[in-house]
Design a protein around this motif. Structure first.
Motif, mmCIF file in Angstrom:
data_model
loop_
_atom_site.group_PDB
_atom_site.id
_atom_site.type_symbol
_atom_site.label_atom_id
_atom_site.label_comp_id
_atom_site.label_asym_id
_atom_site.label_seq_id
_atom_site.Cartn_x
_atom_site.Cartn_y
_atom_site.Cartn_z
ATOM 1 N N GLY A 70 33.212 42.526 25.237
ATOM 2 C CA GLY A 70 33.844 41.254 24.948
ATOM 3 C C GLY A 70 35.220 41.060 25.558
ATOM 4 N N TYR A 71 35.688 42.030 26.319
ATOM 5 C CA TYR A 71 37.005 41.946 26.959
ATOM 6 C C TYR A 71 36.874 41.986 28.486
ATOM 7 C CZ TYR A 71 39.459 42.961 22.547
ATOM 8 O OH TYR A 71 39.965 42.917 21.276
ATOM 9 N N TYR A 72 37.877 41.402 29.127
ATOM 10 C CA TYR A 72 38.129 41.644 30.549
ATOM 11 C C TYR A 72 39.157 42.783 30.631
ATOM 12 C CZ TYR A 72 36.017 37.049 31.372
ATOM 13 O OH TYR A 72 35.149 35.971 31.420
ATOM 14 N N TYR A 73 38.801 43.835 31.345
ATOM 15 C CA TYR A 73 39.711 44.967 31.519
ATOM 16 C C TYR A 73 40.276 44.940 32.936
ATOM 17 C CZ TYR A 73 38.265 46.955 27.084
ATOM 18 O OH TYR A 73 38.045 47.158 25.746
ATOM 19 N N LEU A 74 41.589 44.928 33.024
ATOM 20 C CA LEU A 74 42.290 44.938 34.299
ATOM 21 C C LEU A 74 42.797 46.352 34.560
ATOM 22 C CD1 LEU A 74 43.610 43.501 36.742
ATOM 23 C CD2 LEU A 74 45.577 43.009 35.243
ATOM 24 N N ILE A 75 42.250 46.974 35.602
ATOM 25 C CA ILE A 75 42.660 48.311 36.025
ATOM 26 C C ILE A 75 43.627 48.149 37.190
ATOM 27 C CG2 ILE A 75 41.865 50.581 36.781
ATOM 28 C CD1 ILE A 75 40.640 49.725 34.131
ATOM 29 N N ASN A 102 54.206 60.057 41.679
ATOM 30 C CA ASN A 102 54.233 59.387 40.381
ATOM 31 C C ASN A 102 53.087 58.395 40.225
ATOM 32 O OD1 ASN A 102 56.604 60.676 39.424
ATOM 33 N ND2 ASN A 102 57.844 59.306 40.701
ATOM 34 N N HIS A 103 52.099 58.497 41.076
ATOM 35 C CA HIS A 103 50.983 57.561 41.059
ATOM 36 C C HIS A 103 50.225 57.640 39.735
ATOM 37 C CE1 HIS A 103 47.695 55.640 43.807
ATOM 38 N NE2 HIS A 103 48.513 54.740 43.313
ATOM 39 N N ALA A 104 49.640 56.513 39.324
ATOM 40 C CA ALA A 104 48.965 56.467 38.030
ATOM 41 C C ALA A 104 47.987 55.306 37.986
ATOM 42 C CB ALA A 104 49.992 56.314 36.908
ATOM 43 N N VAL A 105 47.072 55.377 37.015
ATOM 44 C CA VAL A 105 46.164 54.277 36.691
ATOM 45 C C VAL A 105 46.541 53.737 35.328
ATOM 46 C CG1 VAL A 105 43.777 53.611 36.215
ATOM 47 C CG2 VAL A 105 44.269 55.234 38.061
ATOM 48 N N THR A 106 46.731 52.421 35.241
ATOM 49 C CA THR A 106 47.033 51.781 33.970
ATOM 50 C C THR A 106 45.979 50.728 33.665
ATOM 51 O OG1 THR A 106 48.512 50.229 35.095
ATOM 52 C CG2 THR A 106 49.507 52.177 34.116
ATOM 53 N N VAL A 107 45.857 50.382 32.374
ATOM 54 C CA VAL A 107 44.824 49.462 31.898
ATOM 55 C C VAL A 107 45.456 48.405 31.006
ATOM 56 C CG1 VAL A 107 42.691 49.259 30.541
ATOM 57 C CG2 VAL A 107 43.043 51.256 31.999
ATOM 58 N N ALA A 108 44.963 47.182 31.119
ATOM 59 C CA ALA A 108 45.286 46.097 30.187
ATOM 60 C C ALA A 108 44.002 45.311 29.938
ATOM 61 C CB ALA A 108 46.380 45.203 30.756
ATOM 62 N N ARG A 109 43.954 44.567 28.834
ATOM 63 C CA ARG A 109 42.731 43.823 28.513
ATOM 64 C C ARG A 109 43.067 42.459 27.936
ATOM 65 N NH1 ARG A 109 40.543 47.219 23.182
ATOM 66 N NH2 ARG A 109 42.094 46.395 21.713
ATOM 67 N N SER A 110 42.062 41.559 28.047
ATOM 68 C CA SER A 110 42.227 40.212 27.537
ATOM 69 C C SER A 110 40.856 39.641 27.202
ATOM 70 C CB SER A 110 42.927 39.318 28.566
ATOM 71 O OG SER A 110 42.973 37.977 28.132
ATOM 72 N N SER A 111 40.809 38.733 26.226
ATOM 73 C CA SER A 111 39.573 38.019 25.935
ATOM 74 C C SER A 111 39.363 36.850 26.884
ATOM 75 C CB SER A 111 39.571 37.523 24.485
ATOM 76 O OG SER A 111 40.707 36.699 24.254
ATOM 77 N N LEU A 151 39.896 35.593 31.054
ATOM 78 C CA LEU A 151 40.091 36.123 32.402
ATOM 79 C C LEU A 151 41.520 35.919 32.890
ATOM 80 C CD1 LEU A 151 38.986 37.335 35.037
ATOM 81 C CD2 LEU A 151 38.228 35.022 35.681
ATOM 82 N N SER A 152 42.106 34.781 32.593
ATOM 83 C CA SER A 152 43.451 34.485 33.093
ATOM 84 C C SER A 152 44.561 35.012 32.196
ATOM 85 C CB SER A 152 43.613 32.973 33.281
ATOM 86 O OG SER A 152 43.392 32.296 32.058
ATOM 87 N N GLY A 153 44.168 35.742 31.126
ATOM 88 C CA GLY A 153 45.167 36.374 30.268
ATOM 89 C C GLY A 153 45.518 35.522 29.070
ATOM 90 N N PRO A 154 46.511 35.949 28.273
ATOM 91 C CA PRO A 154 47.402 37.099 28.529
ATOM 92 C C PRO A 154 46.710 38.447 28.316
ATOM 93 C CG PRO A 154 47.840 36.166 26.373
ATOM 94 C CD PRO A 154 46.847 35.249 27.007
ATOM 95 N N TYR A 155 47.232 39.473 29.025
ATOM 96 C CA TYR A 155 46.652 40.810 28.990
ATOM 97 C C TYR A 155 47.485 41.732 28.110
ATOM 98 C CZ TYR A 155 43.003 39.861 32.353
ATOM 99 O OH TYR A 155 41.868 39.369 32.959
ATOM 100 N N GLU A 156 46.790 42.410 27.212
ATOM 101 C CA GLU A 156 47.397 43.387 26.310
ATOM 102 C C GLU A 156 47.395 44.750 26.994
ATOM 103 O OE1 GLU A 156 46.198 45.576 22.068
ATOM 104 O OE2 GLU A 156 44.842 44.130 23.029
ATOM 105 N N VAL A 157 48.547 45.404 27.006
ATOM 106 C CA VAL A 157 48.698 46.681 27.687
ATOM 107 C C VAL A 157 48.180 47.815 26.801
ATOM 108 C CG1 VAL A 157 50.366 48.325 28.628
ATOM 109 C CG2 VAL A 157 50.600 45.882 29.117
#
Length: 527
Positions: A196-201, A210-219, A221-227
């Motif tokens: 049920g979420y859009y996950y932004l990787i 210092n490279h990393a992968v982070t994730v945020a999600r939203s119900s 597509l255009s957000g807002p995205y929760e970190v």
């Protein structure tokens, strides 16, 4: 239990975009200034991988003449919908200083092995584009936004805009859907739907240590995205150099059984944080928490070995490390700098059984070098060739070159000297500074010359012979740690190649003929 051993794509294979279509898995990786553009690798089990194809094979798709070092093809994104393969890529024309000229394109194909279409131009607002296919059939382009202004951060967020497949253009408003976390340098966006979420990787922290992968999600597509409160979900342990480093730039895939895996780039230092092999591709197994966040199994640091999916083992044939140039086509692992394989500079037909390279521009040229290259994929390697070449002038050279880019290479080359005649010497460029490493060049007979390079991590030793297997060392061991992303005046992104080349700076295009090329690996006793 079957294990995946990382890196699954050793050597210069960065920015992986992973995709499953039916029972087939594909990974597309960046190729930068090397031609053909974008490597696509294939697997049936995530354990065994084979270089399958290159989609960018024509100048109409990719014209890189004059592209700067570490320009060209950045961060491709491979996707599939409605029976069609989509490939998004950036052709970077400038990248140093305040500005970046980053042109984003889309090509399509019904079959992964092509033919692939000519490109549709999308935009130039930033790099790392990807295409998201929503469940309602709509298609959306994402890319990071580059801001050149001094008062702003250059990584200005993630742009989202609708793509009209029928009209072959972007349409509607541009939304800045995510400005990143405190790690900064937010790039490499991919969107996935789950629960049920859009996950932004995204990738953050810069594509170094210092490279990393982070994730945020939203119900929406255009957000807002929760970190994700536990970001980053993947990064590297800087306190333990025995582990994979530079982990970041993730892309997700689900197996036939519903297991999740992440492809990501990584690197293995040869010595003192110097990664001569470049940035590589690894896989990690993932899972979802009860509250709907993605986690790396045993994370957040990457593992050398990962549990493989429950799929039948499917080894794939690999191209032989020996090439006697008897085939009518080049092996897939061969690449050239910035230009396609055309008869005006390279031929397998003019002298059957030999590779003929016609002398091109110098090693520092970003236009028309005559150089045929294979990635360095192991720490312990011997490469060998036999060269027939009859130079008449010091501006004519040919031989075996260990090459990173126009600023950094080491070259065992045959040339002509006014007193010695045909002779052998070593040229080095270190951070763009030219040097000749032999106090006296070695006179050679008119016959063919055998050339060899032995690489042991950051150490290189050259050899030559005028008779088979009668090797003599040439000069001292050479430190090649400068052939890396990490030992340069400016950031760069490729890797070391073992290469054959011919230069004719007089413009006469004198040819050199190579009888064979051997790439032999030693045992990599350490990572």
């Amino acid at each position: 239990m079957t294990l995946i051993t990382n890196p699954v794509l050793p050597g210069y294979h960065p920015d992986p975009s992973i995709l499953r279509v039916g029972d087939d898995y594909y990974i597309a990786v960046s190729t930068f200034e090397w031609f053909p553009g974008v490597q696509i690798h294939h697997s049936k089990d995530l354990v065994h991988w084979q270089l399958l194809t290159y989609p960018l094979t024509r100048v109409s798709q990719l014209n890189m003449i004059g592209n700067i070092d570490s320009g060209g093809v950045w961060a491709p994104c491979l996707s599939h919908a409605d029976g069609v393969f989509y490939l998004i890529y950036t052709d970077v024309k400038s990248r140093e200083g305040a500005f970046k000229d980053t042109h984003n394109y889309l090509i399509i194909a019904d079959n992964i092995e092509g033919p692939w279409s000519d490109p549709v131009y999308l935009n130039s607002s930033g790099f790392d584009p990807s295409l998201f296919h929503d469940e309602d059939g709509s298609k959306w382009l994402l890319n990071m936004i580059w801001d050149f202004r001094k008062s702003k951060h250059p990584f200005a967020g993630i742009a989202l805009q609708r793509y009209d497949h029928d009209r072959k253009r972007l349409t509607g408003p541009v939304h800045n859907i995510f400005r990143g976390t405190e790690l900064g340098l937010t790039e490499a966006p991919h969107i996935y739907q789950h629960g049920g979420y859009y996950y932004l990787i995204t990738a953050e922290g810069g594509t170094e240590y210092n490279h990393a992968v982070t994730v945020a999600r939203s119900s929406s597509l255009s957000g807002p995205y929760e970190v994700d409160p536990e970001n980053p979900i993947l990064t590297s342990d800087r306190e333990d150099p025995s582990r994979l480093q530079k982990a970041g730039h993730g892309s997700l895939v689900t197996t036939q059984d519903g297991d999740w895996y992440m492809a990501h780039l990584c690197a293995r230092p040869a010595i003192d944080d110097k990664c001569i092999l470049g940035r590589e591709t690894a896989l990690q197994k993932c899972y979802w928490t009860e509250d709907g966040w993605l986690r790396i199994e045993n994370g957040p640091y990457p593992d050398w070995q990962v549990t493989a999916p429950n799929l039948a083992s499917h080894p794939l044939p690999q191209e032989d490390g020996h090439d006697d140039f008897s085939d009518s086509r080049l092996k897939l692992y061969w690449n050239s700098l910035r230009r396609p394989f055309t008869q005006d500079w390279i031929s397998l037909h003019e002298r059957p059984g030999f590779l003929r390279l016609k002398g091109g521009e110098s090693m520092q040229s970003t236009h028309r070098q005559s150089l045929l290259a294979r990635r360095l994929e192991h720490f312990h390697v011997e490469v060998e060739t036999e060269l027939e070449f009859s130079p008449e002038h010091f501006q004519q050279m040919a031989g075996l070159i260990i090459y990173y880019d126009t600023a950094d290479y080491v070259y065992l080359r045959v040339t002509h000297h006014e007193e010695l005649g045909k002779c052998l010497g070593i040229i080095e460029s270190r951070h763009g500074e030219y040097d000749e490493l032999l106090s006296e060049e070695i006179a050679l007979p008119a016959s063919s010359t055998f050339l060899k390079a032995k690489i042991d991590r950051e150490q290189l030793q050259f050899y030559y012979s005028t008779e088979p297997e009668q090797w003599q060392s040439v000069g001292d061991k050479i430190d090649i740690a400068h052939l890396s992303d990490d030992d340069a005046k400016y950031i760069r992104f490729t890797g070391t190649f073992t290469s054959l080349c011919v230069q004719d700076l007089s413009g006469q295009a004198l040819a050199g003929d190579f009888a064979y090329f051997d790439y032999r690996t030693g045992e990599d006793k350490d990572h």
